[in-house]
Design an enzyme around this catalytic site. Structure first.
Site, PDB file in Angstrom:
ATOM      1  N   SER A 114     -32.311   4.186  -3.460  1.00  0.00           N
ATOM      2  CA  SER A 114     -31.915   4.664  -1.815  1.00  0.00           C
ATOM      3  C   SER A 114     -32.575   6.519  -1.204  1.00  0.00           C
ATOM      4  CB  SER A 114     -30.307   4.047  -1.112  1.00  0.00           C
ATOM      5  OG  SER A 114     -30.013   3.936   0.046  1.00  0.00           O
ATOM      6  N   ASP A 167     -33.182  -6.571   2.724  1.00  0.00           N
ATOM      7  CA  ASP A 167     -32.671  -4.786   3.167  1.00  0.00           C
ATOM      8  C   ASP A 167     -32.492  -4.567   4.256  1.00  0.00           C
ATOM      9  OD1 ASP A 167     -31.691  -2.341   2.493  1.00  0.00           O
ATOM     10  OD2 ASP A 167     -33.191  -2.110   1.146  1.00  0.00           O
ATOM     11  N   HIS A 200     -29.873  -4.911  -0.262  1.00  0.00           N
ATOM     12  CA  HIS A 200     -30.295  -3.279  -0.669  1.00  0.00           C
ATOM     13  C   HIS A 200     -29.099  -3.381  -1.270  1.00  0.00           C
ATOM     14  CE1 HIS A 200     -30.934   0.507   0.217  1.00  0.00           C
ATOM     15  NE2 HIS A 200     -29.938   0.765   0.018  1.00  0.00           N
TER      16      HIS A 200
END
Length: 219
Positions: A114, A167, A200
């Site tokens: 991320s 995501d 995610h």
């Protein structure tokens, strides 16, 4: 200072390679250190810094562990100065580690998840020494309108980018795929692996891909 806390797992055999990996927003280095320990060979040292807590604009000023502040995930919400400052601190961390251990820079893999992946990607492409590879998950290329001019090094090393299509934090098409398209214009050894329906996070298949890549670039 990039961080006050660094989670380090020393190699179980003679130290010859190193992985430096940056966590995502609100996380710590602990999870990724324990995860990477299962993916790396015994000769690899694992370094997973934990970001200091800062007031985060995207979360209305709430203090959370973050590598740099952001107003949004869109390019209009990027703050060039804080991104560059964070990348310079990564460069300092790498320089200090290389000086301390005498491990060649091309035996060091830089990666992250991320926001941590975004930091690793930008820092690697602007670092003055050659690295072994770049491994980034569920992220984007910061300041991507500045590339390829922004890139100064590590354009020919292996880069593995992984991203899930479901995501909802870092959108696959808007941020992941578009960053991949930019990268392919100036890097020579880039691969994007897309995971259908993955949100995610990571899954077993992605972890296996990570292990294969790490073993390949840090034999």
């Amino acid at each position: 200072m990039l961080t006050d806390t660094i989670v380090t797992i020393p190699p179980a055999a003679k130290h010859s390679t190193t992985v430096v990996f940056f966590h995502g927003l609100g996380e710590t280095g602990n999870y990724w250190a324990s995860t990477l320990e299962k993916l790396c060979k015994p000769h690899t040292k694992i370094i997973c810094p934990t970001a200091n807590k800062i007031p985060f604009t995207l979360m209305k000023g709430f203090a959370t562990s973050a590598w740099f502040d952001m107003a949004s995930l869109d390019q209009t919400g990027e703050n060039e100065s804080v991104i560059r400052r964070a990348a310079n601190l990564v460069h300092d961390l790498l320089d200090q580690e290389l000086s301390k251990t005498r491990i060649p820079s091309n035996k060091v893999l830089l990666g992250g998840f991320s926001q941590g992946g975004s930091l690793a990607l930008y820092a690697a492409l602007t670092y003055h020494k050659p690295l072994a590879g770049i491994l980034v998950l569920s992220c984007w290329l910061p300041l991507r309108k500045k590339f390829p001019e922004e890139a100064t090094n590590n354009m020919d090393i292996p880069i593995l980018q992984c991203h899930g299509t479901n995501d909802l934090v870092v959108d696959y098409e808007k941020h992941g795929k578009s960053s991949s398209d930019v990268l392919k214009n100036f890097v020579t050894n880039h691969k994007l692996i897309t995971y259908q329906n993955l949100p995610h996070c990571t899954n077993k298949e992605e972890l296996e891909a990570m292990k294969t890549f790490i073993t390949k670039v840090l034999p």
